[in-house]
Design a protein around this motif. Structure first.
Motif, PDB file in Angstrom:
ATOM      1  N   UNK A 189     -16.691  10.339  25.665  1.00  0.00           N
ATOM      2  CA  UNK A 189     -17.293  11.051  24.396  1.00  0.00           C
ATOM      3  C   UNK A 189     -17.030  10.121  23.367  1.00  0.00           C
ATOM      4  N   UNK A 190     -17.869   9.690  22.309  1.00  0.00           N
ATOM      5  CA  UNK A 190     -17.554   8.898  21.263  1.00  0.00           C
ATOM      6  C   UNK A 190     -16.403   9.429  20.351  1.00  0.00           C
ATOM      7  N   UNK A 191     -15.390   8.625  20.164  1.00  0.00           N
ATOM      8  CA  UNK A 191     -14.357   8.864  18.795  1.00  0.00           C
ATOM      9  C   UNK A 191     -14.587   7.804  17.751  1.00  0.00           C
ATOM     10  N   UNK A 192     -15.287   8.148  16.882  1.00  0.00           N
ATOM     11  CA  UNK A 192     -15.905   7.307  15.929  1.00  0.00           C
ATOM     12  C   UNK A 192     -14.753   6.839  14.871  1.00  0.00           C
ATOM     13  N   UNK A 193     -14.595   5.651  14.813  1.00  0.00           N
ATOM     14  CA  UNK A 193     -13.699   5.061  13.882  1.00  0.00           C
ATOM     15  C   UNK A 193     -14.535   4.652  12.643  1.00  0.00           C
ATOM     16  N   UNK A 194     -14.291   4.824  11.561  1.00  0.00           N
ATOM     17  CA  UNK A 194     -14.784   4.482  10.335  1.00  0.00           C
ATOM     18  C   UNK A 194     -13.903   4.006   9.183  1.00  0.00           C
ATOM     19  N   UNK A 195     -14.116   2.786   8.432  1.00  0.00           N
ATOM     20  CA  UNK A 195     -13.514   2.391   7.214  1.00  0.00           C
ATOM     21  C   UNK A 195     -14.478   2.582   6.269  1.00  0.00           C
ATOM     22  N   UNK A 196     -14.170   3.406   5.223  1.00  0.00           N
ATOM     23  CA  UNK A 196     -14.886   3.536   3.984  1.00  0.00           C
ATOM     24  C   UNK A 196     -14.242   3.317   2.730  1.00  0.00           C
ATOM     25  N   UNK A 197     -14.808   2.670   1.936  1.00  0.00           N
ATOM     26  CA  UNK A 197     -14.255   2.289   0.546  1.00  0.00           C
ATOM     27  C   UNK A 197     -14.846   3.263  -0.336  1.00  0.00           C
ATOM     28  N   UNK A 198     -14.037   3.667  -1.301  1.00  0.00           N
ATOM     29  CA  UNK A 198     -14.569   4.549  -2.467  1.00  0.00           C
ATOM     30  C   UNK A 198     -15.156   3.860  -3.498  1.00  0.00           C
ATOM     31  N   UNK A 199     -16.284   4.105  -3.932  1.00  0.00           N
ATOM     32  CA  UNK A 199     -16.889   3.266  -4.962  1.00  0.00           C
ATOM     33  C   UNK A 199     -16.525   3.427  -6.315  1.00  0.00           C
ATOM     34  N   UNK A 233      -8.198  11.565  -4.508  1.00  0.00           N
ATOM     35  CA  UNK A 233      -6.814  11.202  -4.281  1.00  0.00           C
ATOM     36  C   UNK A 233      -6.536   9.665  -3.929  1.00  0.00           C
ATOM     37  N   UNK A 234      -7.599   9.002  -4.166  1.00  0.00           N
ATOM     38  CA  UNK A 234      -7.871   7.561  -3.670  1.00  0.00           C
ATOM     39  C   UNK A 234      -8.051   6.653  -5.136  1.00  0.00           C
ATOM     40  N   UNK A 235      -7.504   5.708  -4.919  1.00  0.00           N
ATOM     41  CA  UNK A 235      -7.703   4.698  -6.340  1.00  0.00           C
ATOM     42  C   UNK A 235      -9.068   4.194  -6.296  1.00  0.00           C
ATOM     43  N   UNK A 236      -9.677   3.649  -7.246  1.00  0.00           N
ATOM     44  CA  UNK A 236     -10.895   3.134  -7.040  1.00  0.00           C
ATOM     45  C   UNK A 236     -10.858   1.955  -6.227  1.00  0.00           C
ATOM     46  N   UNK A 237     -11.874   1.866  -5.278  1.00  0.00           N
ATOM     47  CA  UNK A 237     -11.796   0.751  -4.071  1.00  0.00           C
ATOM     48  C   UNK A 237     -10.848   0.973  -3.037  1.00  0.00           C
ATOM     49  N   UNK A 238     -10.345   2.332  -3.107  1.00  0.00           N
ATOM     50  CA  UNK A 238      -9.198   2.590  -2.073  1.00  0.00           C
ATOM     51  C   UNK A 238      -9.901   2.785  -0.804  1.00  0.00           C
ATOM     52  N   UNK A 239      -9.387   2.995   0.298  1.00  0.00           N
ATOM     53  CA  UNK A 239     -10.039   3.272   1.844  1.00  0.00           C
ATOM     54  C   UNK A 239      -9.600   4.453   2.335  1.00  0.00           C
ATOM     55  N   UNK A 240     -10.839   5.128   2.750  1.00  0.00           N
ATOM     56  CA  UNK A 240     -10.706   6.186   3.890  1.00  0.00           C
ATOM     57  C   UNK A 240     -10.892   5.630   5.185  1.00  0.00           C
ATOM     58  N   UNK A 257       0.885  -1.367  -0.068  1.00  0.00           N
ATOM     59  CA  UNK A 257      -0.070  -0.055  -0.236  1.00  0.00           C
ATOM     60  C   UNK A 257       1.000   1.319   0.096  1.00  0.00           C
ATOM     61  N   UNK A 258       0.435   2.236  -0.758  1.00  0.00           N
ATOM     62  CA  UNK A 258       0.883   3.642  -0.557  1.00  0.00           C
ATOM     63  C   UNK A 258      -0.224   4.419   0.220  1.00  0.00           C
ATOM     64  N   UNK A 259       0.230   5.018   1.131  1.00  0.00           N
ATOM     65  CA  UNK A 259      -0.728   5.833   2.393  1.00  0.00           C
ATOM     66  C   UNK A 259      -0.309   7.155   2.647  1.00  0.00           C
ATOM     67  N   UNK A 260      -1.230   7.895   2.434  1.00  0.00           N
ATOM     68  CA  UNK A 260      -1.394   9.381   3.019  1.00  0.00           C
ATOM     69  C   UNK A 260      -2.277   9.589   4.198  1.00  0.00           C
ATOM     70  N   UNK A 261      -1.465  10.169   5.117  1.00  0.00           N
ATOM     71  CA  UNK A 261      -2.153  10.500   6.534  1.00  0.00           C
ATOM     72  C   UNK A 261      -2.359  12.053   6.383  1.00  0.00           C
ATOM     73  N   UNK A 287      -1.329  18.862  -1.876  1.00  0.00           N
ATOM     74  CA  UNK A 287      -1.182  17.541  -1.302  1.00  0.00           C
ATOM     75  C   UNK A 287      -0.160  16.576  -2.236  1.00  0.00           C
ATOM     76  N   UNK A 288       0.631  15.724  -1.782  1.00  0.00           N
ATOM     77  CA  UNK A 288       1.434  14.981  -2.643  1.00  0.00           C
ATOM     78  C   UNK A 288       0.270  14.214  -3.707  1.00  0.00           C
ATOM     79  N   UNK A 289       0.963  14.110  -4.719  1.00  0.00           N
ATOM     80  CA  UNK A 289       0.056  13.480  -5.976  1.00  0.00           C
ATOM     81  C   UNK A 289      -0.555  11.825  -5.729  1.00  0.00           C
ATOM     82  N   UNK A 290      -1.755  11.611  -5.796  1.00  0.00           N
ATOM     83  CA  UNK A 290      -2.010  10.325  -5.556  1.00  0.00           C
ATOM     84  C   UNK A 290      -2.090   9.530  -6.993  1.00  0.00           C
ATOM     85  N   UNK A 291      -2.839   8.508  -7.357  1.00  0.00           N
ATOM     86  CA  UNK A 291      -3.769   7.970  -6.413  1.00  0.00           C
ATOM     87  C   UNK A 291      -3.098   7.186  -5.182  1.00  0.00           C
TER      88      UNK A 291
END
Length: 208
Positions: free
Chosen positions: A198-208, A132-139, A42-46, A102-106
């Motif tokens: 207080x809630x700190x919400x963890x979310x994994x989302x996929x780019x469609x 900046x995400x590839x198709x199917x990439x994760x946020x 993986x190539x990751x951007x934080x 931002x650095x160039x993606x995807x």
């Protein structure tokens, strides 16, 4: 982000770097959940990487890791820590969403921890993240959600902002945050609150 916001984080950067993690158990759980989603190629951007603590913990799980923050002093500290730790596949840089810096993606994965509630225009930010995400990439994100009963804290936060002791932030609900992410073209794969109150919400989302 505004120049005022960057100035706030630059001002507190050294003190911030010396703070202990408030809830180490929740933090370690989050790291484990993130690692489970990362792959060796993986190539990751934080986004909003701050002083690089999380980047240094996760970089060994991927091929290439970019830590990005719009506060130059935060990045300076992160680079000091990276140099000391001699992590070769990790780079830090300044920049922000929406202005072409931002650095160039995807990228395969974009991470955002404790940053989404600080964005002045989330819809635009999520659209930029998707670009900046590839198709199917994760946020993968984790966000304090202080909507509902926690809105009682708004007057206190407003006073702290006037004193230069707090940044501008949004009092999000869990539902609003997830709705904004879905509206930007993501499918939510996983959620959880660590801690719950207080809630700190963890979310994994996929780019469609």
């Amino acid at each position: 982000m505004t120049n005022d916001s960057a100035a706030f984080w630059d001002k507190i950067a050294r003190r911030y770097a010396g703070m202990t993690i408030r809830n180490p158990e929740a933090y370690e759980m989050t790291l484990d959940l993130v690692r489970a989603r990362l792959r060796p190629d993986d190539h990751v951007l934080e986004l909003g990487c701050g002083t690089g603590t999380t980047a240094l913990r996760l970089a060994d799980a991927v091929a290439h890791y970019v830590g990005n923050d719009y506060a130059p002093e935060m990045i300076a500290i992160a680079e000091e820590k990276r140099t000391e730790a001699q992590v070769e596949n990790l780079v830090f840089c300044t920049g922000q969403l929406g202005d072409g810096s931002l650095p160039k993606g995807p990228f395969d994965v974009i991470l955002g921890f404790n940053v989404l509630h600080l964005l002045p225009d989330r819809q635009s930010a999520f659209a930029n993240i998707a670009q900046n995400l590839r198709p199917g990439g994760l946020l993968i994100s984790k966000t304090p959600c202080l909507g509902g009963v926690y809105r009682l804290l708004q007057p206190l936060v407003a006073v702290m902002r006037l004193m230069g002791k707090a940044p501008k932030l949004s009092f999000l609900t869990l539902a609003r945050l997830e709705r904004d992410i879905k509206a930007a073209g993501f499918e939510i794969l996983e959620t959880g609150s660590y801690p719950k109150r207080p809630p700190s919400r963890f979310i994994v989302a996929k780019k469609l």
